[in-house]
Write an enzyme that holds these catalytic residues in place. Structure first.
Site, PDB file in Angstrom:
ATOM      1  N   PHE A 156       1.037  -1.190  -0.114  1.00 42.64           N
ATOM      2  CA  PHE A 156      -0.086   0.044  -0.046  1.00 42.64           C
ATOM      3  C   PHE A 156       0.896   1.208   0.120  1.00 42.64           C
ATOM      4  O   PHE A 156       1.856   1.422   0.861  1.00 42.64           O
ATOM      5  CB  PHE A 156      -0.948   0.021   1.342  1.00 42.64           C
ATOM      6  CG  PHE A 156      -1.679   1.232   1.276  1.00 42.64           C
ATOM      7  CD1 PHE A 156      -3.015   0.941   0.265  1.00 42.64           C
ATOM      8  CD2 PHE A 156      -1.650   2.137   1.927  1.00 42.64           C
ATOM      9  CE1 PHE A 156      -3.773   2.214   0.391  1.00 42.64           C
ATOM     10  CE2 PHE A 156      -2.413   3.595   1.729  1.00 42.64           C
ATOM     11  CZ  PHE A 156      -3.622   3.302   1.033  1.00 42.64           C
TER      12      PHE A 156
ATOM     13  N   ASP B 270       9.281   2.587   1.922  1.00 42.56           N
ATOM     14  CA  ASP B 270       8.063   3.445   2.200  1.00 42.56           C
ATOM     15  C   ASP B 270       7.913   3.180   3.925  1.00 42.56           C
ATOM     16  O   ASP B 270       7.616   1.903   4.347  1.00 42.56           O
ATOM     17  CB  ASP B 270       6.822   2.901   1.461  1.00 42.56           C
ATOM     18  CG  ASP B 270       5.455   3.581   2.105  1.00 42.56           C
ATOM     19  OD1 ASP B 270       5.594   4.398   2.873  1.00 42.56           O
ATOM     20  OD2 ASP B 270       4.449   3.390   1.147  1.00 42.56           O
TER      21      ASP B 270
ATOM     22  N   LYS C 282       2.626   9.497   8.254  1.00 42.67           N
ATOM     23  CA  LYS C 282       1.869   9.437   9.376  1.00 42.67           C
ATOM     24  C   LYS C 282       2.505   9.764  10.751  1.00 42.67           C
ATOM     25  O   LYS C 282       1.749  10.881  11.075  1.00 42.67           O
ATOM     26  CB  LYS C 282       1.763   7.687   9.478  1.00 42.67           C
ATOM     27  CG  LYS C 282       0.835   7.166   8.304  1.00 42.67           C
ATOM     28  CD  LYS C 282       0.238   5.760   8.559  1.00 42.67           C
ATOM     29  CE  LYS C 282      -0.760   5.590   7.870  1.00 42.67           C
ATOM     30  NZ  LYS C 282      -0.615   4.826   6.595  1.00 42.67           N
TER      31      LYS C 282
HETATM   32  C1  LIG Z   1      -0.972   5.104   5.199  1.00 43.26           C
HETATM   33  C2  LIG Z   1       0.257   4.895   4.085  1.00 43.26           C
HETATM   34  C3  LIG Z   1       0.496   5.429   2.941  1.00 43.26           C
HETATM   35  C4  LIG Z   1      -0.623   6.644   2.415  1.00 43.26           C
HETATM   36  O1  LIG Z   1      -0.516   7.522   3.437  1.00 43.26           O
HETATM   37  P1  LIG Z   1      -1.734   8.677   3.287  1.00 43.26           P
HETATM   38  O2  LIG Z   1      -1.376   9.886   4.377  1.00 43.26           O
HETATM   39  O3  LIG Z   1      -2.980   8.239   3.936  1.00 43.26           O
HETATM   40  O4  LIG Z   1      -1.680   9.427   2.078  1.00 43.26           O
HETATM   41  C5  LIG Z   1       1.458   5.129   2.218  1.00 43.26           C
HETATM   42  N1  LIG Z   1       2.155   3.993   2.411  1.00 43.26           N
HETATM   43  C6  LIG Z   1       2.028   3.446   3.457  1.00 43.26           C
HETATM   44  C7  LIG Z   1       2.932   2.290   3.697  1.00 43.26           C
HETATM   45  C8  LIG Z   1       0.888   3.684   4.454  1.00 43.26           C
HETATM   46  O5  LIG Z   1       0.862   2.859   5.436  1.00 43.26           O
END
Ligand SMILES: *Cc1c(COP(=O)(O)O)cnc(C)c1O
Length: 405
Positions: free
Chosen positions: A141, A226, A256
């Site tokens: 994700f 990420d 986050k």
């Molecule tokens: C939550 C998340 C995203 C997206 O972040 P948003 O602030 O919701 O756009 C991208 N990568 C990872 C691994 C995430 O957990």
């Protein structure tokens, strides 16, 4: 549920687009890992805004930093130098071992989007115009904007939005042969989460990450990690999850927990990747503003000062062993996955939503993924007593049949 809940929930349904199936509760206050609803009822928060409030709710150091900066200057844009931005970039660089540069944005999707653009820019400069492809993992994700969604390895989230930007290849996680056969001269980057969060808390194996690093080096591709969900001591002793694997990525995406619940994101890079963008290549009106940067600096300082990485490691190990005990005692948990305070219980039955709903009624905020995964992302200030409460309620719910086989 109080009258305010009824009123606001009805208005929300009428006036806010329906992108989330919201839970039947209205949180109006928080402190540490505790939340309070409109009736004054107390909850233990094992979600922390999806891993965004690592310091706990309403942390005074962050509130103070925001307050001070709000009263001085809120926004002038990236056309100008402002206080806190350069210092925050230095803080991030030093957490990552030094020599890194940052681009600031407002969310995880934007951080991933920025990392994708940076990799393509780097590819065009250092490999050639055909080096545009990015390899990511199935079940990954990376966010909801179009390119971040194209990078995301979840067809169910993508299908309704075709056509997505081309140039993304998804391979099974922890499959070295798949990675080996995909990285060729058309690839500018490999992008991975150290532990897949939204996909269900699936970790990379150690050998996989070290080999991914080696393959990227050998074939001249960037390794993008990420860390949007795994960052800022979520997984324990190290500030970022990849640091426990002894690898150094070229690019890291952050968001986050960066400003303890305020919208902040960053793309950080070192070496030639850090120099790939030129003026005009990328931008953001709000990214790196002084209020958010002050909040992020205060967040990082407090996370360090309170040694919350050590607590995440210790209390995470305690929660993990408790969940493993529940697995043996109830037979309702097939597997426990994750690290630090990023853990999941994979149930033997599709009862995750029912367990989370019943837990909310007992004052516990839990997150479920799909039908059979319960994810735990409490603030890192979570302690043994709170974990004991969680385990007690979970054992009753799982034995009651909400999750029993
Ligand atoms: C939550 C998340 C995203 C997206 O972040 P948003 O602030 O919701 O756009 C991208 N990568 C990872 C691994 C995430 O957990």
């Amino acid at each position: 549920m109080g009258a305010r809940y009824d009123l606001l929930a009805a208005k929300d349904t009428a006036a806010v687009m329906s992108t989330y199936a919201r839970k039947p509760v209205l949180f109006v206050e928080g402190r540490g890992m505790r939340l309070y609803d409109d009736d004054g009822r107390e909850y233990l928060d094992f979600v922390s805004g999806i891993g965004a409030v690592n310091l706990g709710h309403a942390h005074p150091a962050v509130t103070e930093a925001v307050w001070q900066q709000m009263a001085r200057l809120v926004h002038v844009s990236n056309l100008y130098h402002v206080e806190h931005r350069a210092e925050l970039a230095e803080d991030l660089s030093s957490l990552l071992g030094g020599g890194w540069k940052a681009f600031f944005c407002n969310s995880g999707a934007e951080a991933c989007e920025g990392a994708i653009k940076l990799a393509r820019r780097w590819g065009a400069k250092h490999k050639g115009p055909e080096a545009t492809r990015i390899i990511t993992a199935e079940r990954s994700f990376h966010g909801r904007t179009l390119a971040a969604l194209a990078a995301t390895g979840q067809p169910s989230k993508q299908e309704a939005f075709a056509p997505l930007p081309p140039g993304f290849t998804h391979i099974p996680l922890n499959d070295l042969d798949a990675l080996d056969s995909e990285i060729d001269s058309s690839v500018c980057a490999v992008m991975l989460e150290v532990i897949q969060g939204e996909g269900g808390v699936y970790p990379c194996e150690r050998d996989y990450l070290t080999w991914a690093r080696r393959l990227c080096d050998d074939r001249g591709a960037l390794l993008i990690i990420d860390e949007v969900q795994t960052g800022f001591w979520r997984t324990g002793e190290t500030a970022f999850a990849h640091q426990a694997y002894g690898i150094r990525p070229d690019v890291v995406a952050l968001a986050k927990a960066m400003a303890n619940g305020l919208p902040a994101g960053a793309v950080v890079a070192h070496g030639p990747a850090a120099e790939a963008f030129e003026p005009g290549d990328h931008g953001s009106t709000f990214g790196g503003g002084p209020v958010i940067c002050a909040a992020a600096r205060a967040t990082i300082a407090a996370l360090k000062q309170e040694d919350l990485g050590a607590r995440a490691a210790r209390d995470g190990a305690y929660l993990r062993s408790g969940l493993e005990r529940l697995a043996r005692e109830t037979g309702a948990i097939a597997e426990v996955r994750g690290k630090g305070l990023m853990l999941a219980a994979h149930l033997t039955r599709p009862a995750a939503a029912d367990v989370a709903a019943a837990a909310l009624g007992r004052g516990l905020v839990l997150n479920h993924i799909g039908t059979d995964i319960i994810r735990f992302l409490p603030p890192l200030v979570c302690g043994k007593a709170e974990i004991d409460t969680l385990l007690q309620v979970l054992s009753e719910l799982l034995e009651d049949g909400d999750g029993a086989p």
